[in-house]
Motif scaffolding. Structure first.
Motif, PDB file in Angstrom:
ATOM      1  N   THR A  33     -32.795  -7.870   4.786  1.00  0.00           N
ATOM      2  CA  THR A  33     -34.199  -7.821   5.198  1.00  0.00           C
ATOM      3  C   THR A  33     -34.278  -8.160   6.680  1.00  0.00           C
ATOM      4  O   THR A  33     -33.646  -9.113   7.130  1.00  0.00           O
ATOM      5  N   ALA A  69     -34.913   1.283   5.488  1.00  0.00           N
ATOM      6  CA  ALA A  69     -35.779   1.572   4.344  1.00  0.00           C
ATOM      7  C   ALA A  69     -37.068   0.773   4.519  1.00  0.00           C
ATOM      8  O   ALA A  69     -37.026  -0.408   4.865  1.00  0.00           O
ATOM      9  N   PRO A  71     -40.161  -0.806   2.796  1.00  0.00           N
ATOM     10  CA  PRO A  71     -40.770  -1.191   1.515  1.00  0.00           C
ATOM     11  C   PRO A  71     -42.284  -1.353   1.650  1.00  0.00           C
ATOM     12  O   PRO A  71     -42.820  -1.466   2.757  1.00  0.00           O
ATOM     13  N   THR A  72     -42.937  -1.386   0.504  1.00  0.00           N
ATOM     14  CA  THR A  72     -44.381  -1.588   0.461  1.00  0.00           C
ATOM     15  C   THR A  72     -44.691  -2.932  -0.195  1.00  0.00           C
ATOM     16  O   THR A  72     -43.800  -3.614  -0.706  1.00  0.00           O
ATOM     17  N   LEU A  75     -43.262  -4.513  -3.340  1.00  0.00           N
ATOM     18  CA  LEU A  75     -41.861  -4.938  -3.330  1.00  0.00           C
ATOM     19  C   LEU A  75     -41.653  -6.267  -2.595  1.00  0.00           C
ATOM     20  O   LEU A  75     -40.515  -6.677  -2.363  1.00  0.00           O
ATOM     21  N   VAL A  79     -38.181  -8.065  -1.408  1.00  0.00           N
ATOM     22  CA  VAL A  79     -37.857  -8.103   0.023  1.00  0.00           C
ATOM     23  C   VAL A  79     -37.502  -9.531   0.446  1.00  0.00           C
ATOM     24  O   VAL A  79     -36.496  -9.757   1.131  1.00  0.00           O
ATOM     25  N   GLU A 113     -36.898   3.159  -4.257  1.00  0.00           N
ATOM     26  CA  GLU A 113     -38.188   2.502  -4.460  1.00  0.00           C
ATOM     27  C   GLU A 113     -38.988   2.316  -3.180  1.00  0.00           C
ATOM     28  O   GLU A 113     -40.152   1.922  -3.232  1.00  0.00           O
ATOM     29  N   CYS A 114     -38.399   2.582  -2.036  1.00  0.00           N
ATOM     30  CA  CYS A 114     -39.102   2.397  -0.768  1.00  0.00           C
ATOM     31  C   CYS A 114     -39.945   3.615  -0.414  1.00  0.00           C
ATOM     32  O   CYS A 114     -39.681   4.735  -0.845  1.00  0.00           O
ATOM     33  N   ASN A 117     -37.313   6.207   4.212  1.00  0.00           N
ATOM     34  CA  ASN A 117     -35.950   5.846   4.606  1.00  0.00           C
ATOM     35  C   ASN A 117     -35.580   6.660   5.833  1.00  0.00           C
ATOM     36  O   ASN A 117     -35.904   7.853   5.913  1.00  0.00           O
ATOM     37  N   THR A 150     -47.615  -1.264   3.951  1.00  0.00           N
ATOM     38  CA  THR A 150     -46.413  -1.992   4.350  1.00  0.00           C
ATOM     39  C   THR A 150     -46.751  -3.448   4.620  1.00  0.00           C
ATOM     40  O   THR A 150     -47.921  -3.831   4.682  1.00  0.00           O
TER      41      THR A 150
END
Length: 183
Positions: A33, A69, A71-72, A75, A79, A113-114, A117, A150
């Motif tokens: 991360t 990637a 993520p939202t 997630l 993260v 799942e992101c 990317n 995001t």
């Protein structure tokens, strides 16, 4: 995921979201991360800051490739979890139930799942500041994903979630590269 015009890849991280970076060390894939990112211009060129303290750093230096990637908010706990453990000890894809997807140009996997990317190669390492300059090779965006907000790290363990989008494209038209529209 659907292909995304690489010339639009900078729009994915212009707002500075927390990102996940995948690497492959020749034996296994890993995820870290990061919240220290920078868009360098309207080309697919980005910078991240990391160093020896991150297990993935060795793979980044040796193989000079990765995937950014994005993520939202759904997630967020994954993260944070990814950022608080080491890939030296565990398989983060398994631990956090994330799906690695083969990339087109790099060995590091996409994260299914992101929201998006970006496949990247490392084109420069500025040792003094632990800055890795990346060039995007391909970008992928999940248009079917319902959650698109995001997350942004404040730096104190709290996060801000994207909110309302304010459209000023007409006002900024003279400053935007041709063909750039929000995704």
């Amino acid at each position: 995921m659907q292909p995304l015009d690489l010339g639009k890849a900078f729009t994915l991280i212009e707002p500075g979201p927390v990102i996940l970076v995948t690497t492959h060390d020749g034996q296994k894939a890993n995820i870290m991360t990061l919240s220290w990112t920078m868009v360098m211009d309207f080309t697919p060129r980005f910078a991240i800051t990391t160093g020896e303290w991150n297990y993935s750093f060795t793979a980044l230096r040796k193989h000079r490739e990765c995937v950014i990637a994005i993520p939202t908010v759904d997630l967020l706990d994954k993260v944070v979890g990814i950022g608080t453990c080491s890939g030296a000890d565990i398989d983060k894809f398994s631990r956090f139930a994330l799906t690695p997807v083969p990339a087109q140009y790099v060995r590091a996997p996409l994260i299914n799942e992101c929201l998006a990317n970006i496949e990247c190669k490392v084109i420069d390492i500025i040792e003094r500041h632990n800055i890795l300059v990346l060039e995007g090779l391909a970008a992928h965006f999940d248009t079917a994903r319902e959650e698109k907000r995001t997350i942004h790290a404040v730096g104190d363990g709290t996060f801000i979630v994207d909110g309302q989008t304010l459209d000023r494209r007409e006002m900024m038209a003279a400053k935007l590269p041709p063909g750039i529209r929000a995704h």
